[in-house]
Design a protein around this motif. Sequence first.
Motif, mmCIF file in Angstrom:
data_model
loop_
_atom_site.group_PDB
_atom_site.id
_atom_site.type_symbol
_atom_site.label_atom_id
_atom_site.label_comp_id
_atom_site.label_asym_id
_atom_site.label_seq_id
_atom_site.Cartn_x
_atom_site.Cartn_y
_atom_site.Cartn_z
ATOM 1 N N MET A 120 0.831 -1.205 0.000
ATOM 2 C CA MET A 120 0.000 0.000 0.000
ATOM 3 C C MET A 120 0.864 1.252 0.000
ATOM 4 O O MET A 120 0.549 2.251 -0.662
ATOM 5 C CB MET A 120 -0.937 -0.005 1.211
ATOM 6 N N GLU B 170 -4.419 4.647 7.147
ATOM 7 C CA GLU B 170 -5.045 3.811 6.126
ATOM 8 C C GLU B 170 -4.527 2.374 6.196
ATOM 9 O O GLU B 170 -5.299 1.421 6.035
ATOM 10 C CB GLU B 170 -4.787 4.400 4.737
ATOM 11 N N PHE C 222 -7.350 3.297 -1.807
ATOM 12 C CA PHE C 222 -7.745 2.698 -0.536
ATOM 13 C C PHE C 222 -9.193 2.216 -0.584
ATOM 14 O O PHE C 222 -9.521 1.126 -0.101
ATOM 15 C CB PHE C 222 -7.571 3.724 0.591
ATOM 16 N N CYS D 155 -7.321 -0.662 7.117
ATOM 17 C CA CYS D 155 -7.781 -1.346 5.900
ATOM 18 C C CYS D 155 -8.543 -2.627 6.219
ATOM 19 O O CYS D 155 -9.401 -3.057 5.440
ATOM 20 C CB CYS D 155 -6.590 -1.634 4.979
ATOM 21 N N ILE E 279 -10.801 -1.978 -0.192
ATOM 22 C CA ILE E 279 -11.718 -2.460 0.848
ATOM 23 C C ILE E 279 -12.577 -3.614 0.328
ATOM 24 O O ILE E 279 -12.838 -4.590 1.050
ATOM 25 C CB ILE E 279 -12.620 -1.311 1.342
ATOM 26 N N SER F 223 -0.107 5.210 0.718
ATOM 27 C CA SER F 223 -1.091 5.286 1.797
ATOM 28 C C SER F 223 -0.463 5.837 3.065
ATOM 29 O O SER F 223 0.747 5.682 3.317
ATOM 30 C CB SER F 223 -1.673 3.899 2.081
#
Length: 385
Positions: A153, A163, A217, A167, A221, A159
């Motif tokens: 990430m 975050e 992000f 996550c 998810i 990120s």
Amino acid sequence: MFFSTCIFAFAENYATLFFARSLQGLGSAFADTSGIAMIADKYTEESERSKALGIALAFISFGSLVAPPFGGILYEFAGKRVPFIVLAVVCLIDGILLLTVIKPFSNRTRDNMPVGTPIYKLMVDPYIAVVAGALTVCNIPLAFLEPTIANWMESTMHSTKWEMGLCWLPAFFPHVLGVYMTVKLASKYPNLQWFYGALGMVIIGASSCTVPACKTFGQLIAPLCGICFGIALVDTALLPTLAFLVDVRHVSVYGSVYALADISYSVAYAMGPIVAGNIVHNYGFVQLNLGMGLVNVLYAPALLLLRNVCQMKPSYSERDNLLVDDDEPEGLDDTMKMEERRGKKKGYSSAGNCLPVVVDENGGFDPFRAQTRASSMESSGPEYS
């Protein structure tokens, strides 16, 4: 677990951390295995057992998925020691509750305690081996992504720290949804437990393959939620199946089989940091996810072996004959009654209000004559008894 968590809070070198982690693994092995085995022993009906184990699995996942943001936030604002001290206090409170609430209900006298099937015999049972393999394979994506996804990430999405920590938190809600759906479906269609597990593995495989395609992000998810939803389907469907397999093919003592289930989880999470890190370093993050997804999809058809499990009969063919009408099956207690009655067939001493030993001309137990003899004994008074 209380002592190991306290050591984590104050450890300053690798050797101490290694010792604390080993001690924590030992404590969790005791807690997980005995806790799930107690649930399986208490709830003997398949629908009740699935619901109870589903609740337990939901809380296990709650701990796993809420831990990163919980630890990250407390570490950021309160320091390293506070998260571990909080968890140590939780362990201590839970231990006290076990002693004060659960223990008084477990002090029943258990004479003629049945001996559970050794774990090595359970491992060679093909049905149990398939379930254990599915539990290992379905948890590989979660175990392999947790130590690797943060670096990915940071390098691909740039990120922030929050975050990376948050996550996994949204994935808790589809996991609970998956547990709820599986419990409801299992109560209506219990013969399809294998299908729910296979469907979960396909969902896990498809979700794992889509993780590397995420660019933001918000996009990430969705596949993480899919992975946790699929894990909920597999775990909630197959853990009660383990208890059922022990009931019908072995002795209804559940410690060994759930120790085997705990080993299956541990194998996945033990390999995660080592194997996943090497794969990412040598082949890349994309190949890691594609491999995990492919393994889950390819393993799903193996659950077809379980499609006829619900039609199996208990391994004790004399079960109905050995239990009188007013005996309600109560998991381990039911097994103990059967063992006690089987001992009487062989001429061992009787006690309490059990049926007298009456055999037919072939040397087998005759329940009709035994019931008649019991009625005669009651009508003849205590001196005959």
